[in-house]
Design an enzyme around this catalytic site. Structure first.
Site, PDB file in Angstrom:
ATOM      1  NE  ARG A  27      -3.841  -1.597   2.547  1.00 54.53           N
ATOM      2  CZ  ARG A  27      -4.447  -2.264   3.668  1.00 54.53           C
ATOM      3  NH1 ARG A  27      -3.715  -1.689   4.794  1.00 54.53           N
ATOM      4  NH2 ARG A  27      -4.994  -3.476   3.881  1.00 54.53           N
ATOM      5  NE  ARG A  31      -7.294   5.219   3.082  1.00 48.88           N
ATOM      6  CZ  ARG A  31      -8.199   4.405   3.790  1.00 48.88           C
ATOM      7  NH1 ARG A  31      -9.081   5.265   4.501  1.00 48.88           N
ATOM      8  NH2 ARG A  31      -7.886   3.296   4.363  1.00 48.88           N
ATOM      9  NE  ARG A  40     -10.827   7.510  -2.649  1.00 50.33           N
ATOM     10  CZ  ARG A  40     -11.875   8.053  -2.719  1.00 50.33           C
ATOM     11  NH1 ARG A  40     -12.321   9.069  -3.324  1.00 50.33           N
ATOM     12  NH2 ARG A  40     -12.685   7.512  -1.702  1.00 50.33           N
ATOM     13  CG  ASP A  77      -9.723  -2.994  -4.255  1.00 50.75           C
ATOM     14  OD1 ASP A  77     -10.529  -4.065  -4.492  1.00 50.75           O
ATOM     15  OD2 ASP A  77      -9.342  -2.296  -3.611  1.00 50.75           O
ATOM     16  CE1 TYR A 154     -13.184  -7.974   1.278  1.00 52.42           C
ATOM     17  CE2 TYR A 154     -11.749  -9.675   0.467  1.00 52.42           C
ATOM     18  CZ  TYR A 154     -11.917  -8.314   1.195  1.00 52.42           C
ATOM     19  OH  TYR A 154     -11.056  -7.788   1.968  1.00 52.42           O
TER      20      TYR A 154
END
Length: 354
Positions: A27, A31, A40, A77, A154
């Site tokens: 990652r 963020r 973003r 992703d 998922y």
């Protein structure tokens, strides 16, 4: 393709001699970086950011413009694959990812297509091409996918889950159905990764985020076996050199020896397993990647340096170590602390390769 100016990461994955331990972060485009948050916001949504090859390239390169990292990783992703299978991915505020149409029945599984990487997932492949062009050989580019088991959780749960109740109910009551689903997902992952390699990814990583939620026998049957199926189908040579593959099962330290048997080149190790123990388990069969606790980056630069030294010492001398966090960097980390870690790795690792 442009010749690599820094191939230390690829050589470490192949257990070849290097001058220092290469480092990148899971990652690393994320963020914690203010420049990522600005891009973003410009994109409008997370998936709009993923679906724009130019913006995905922009955020992929941001950490490399700030830090002397030894690899870039495609910004995307893991849920792009099930999204391309028609499940209706959306992100609810404060809830994380969700699917409009979870996979619960035999008919649901039969309806699932194997997506065309150059069709429904072309935006990912275009991002790989743009990133390779813009990197201009600075460092290698890592492509990635979620593992079949992780993606299936998922898809069956319809989003994130604590107990995986729907998936495990299928596993116990209808293992035949789960195997059919996993086969389809594994074949989708294989074609997805091969397309990334064809477009220029120089290494590949499979993220088995939820394999550690399984009992040992179930891990081998429902997670590891399908990662092996992916491994067996991957393109392993491109541009005249090996394309190394890294497997990472979070909370999977007890299975490292089994994972090494898949034919992968390297294993990601989370912070709950000492690298010295991991190295004893796998011998010289594979390289190891890891494994600083991500929360270390909340500490002072001096303390971060001490922990970097401890991880380097736990691996010890010789080739075959890629430094990384034991999982993804957290969003509220001070970027300067990440920089302190990277600087410490490059400086303190040299004696281990003398």
């Amino acid at each position: 393709m442009t010749q690599l100016k820094n191939d230390t990461f690829l050589r470490a994955l192949m257990r070849e001699p290097v001058d220092y331990t290469p480092v990148w972060m899971m990652r690393q485009a994320g963020r914690y970086l203010p420049e990522y948050r600005a891009t973003r916001a410009k994109a409008g949504s997370f998936m709009d950011l993923c679906r724009s090859p130019e913006l995905a390239c922009e955020v992929t390169l941001q950490p490399l413009d700030r830090f002397p990292l030894d690899a870039a990783i495609l910004f995307s992703d893991i849920l792009t694959v099930p999204d391309a299978m028609g499940l209706g991915l959306y992100f609810a505020e404060g809830e994380g990812p969700n699917f409009e149409r979870p996979v619960r029945t035999e008919a649901d599984i039969d309806r699932l297509p194997i997506p065309d990487p150059e069709g429904e997932l072309k935006y990912v492949m275009d991002a790989v091409s743009v990133i390779r062009r813009e990197l201009d050989g600075r460092v290698p580019l890592i492509g990635f996918s979620g593992s079949p088991w992780t993606l299936a959780t998922y898809m069956v749960e319809g989003g994130s889950a604590k107990n995986f109740s729907h998936t495990k109910a299928m596993m116990f009551d209808r293992p035949d159905l789960l195997h059919r689903l996993l086969t389809k997902v594994a074949d989708s992952v294989t074609s997805y990764l091969n397309a990334q390699i064809a477009r220029g990814a120089q290494a590949a990583m499979i993220f088995d985020t939820w394999g550690g939620a399984l009992a040992p026998a179930h891990y081998r049957e429902f997670s590891l076996a399908y990662m092996k199926r992916v491994m067996d189908g991957l393109t392993r040579e491109a541009e005249g050199r090996r394309v190394p593959v890294i497997l990472f099962t979070k909370n999977g330290g007890q299975w490292l020896a089994d994972m090494a048997d898949t034919g992968c080149d390297a294993l990601g190790v989370d912070w709950t397993t000492d690298l010295a123990d991991a190295r004893r388990m796998v011998g010289d069969r594979v390289a190891l990647q890891g494994n600083l606790d991500p929360c270390t980056l909340y500490a002072s630069p001096e303390r971060i340096r001490e922990e970097v030294a401890r991880v380097l010492e736990s691996y010890g001398k010789g080739p075959g170590h890629v430094f990384n966090l034991g999982h993804g960097i957290t969003p509220d980390v001070n970027p300067e602390n990440a920089g302190a870690m990277i600087e410490a790795v490059h400086e303190l690792s040299r004696p281990y390769h003398a």
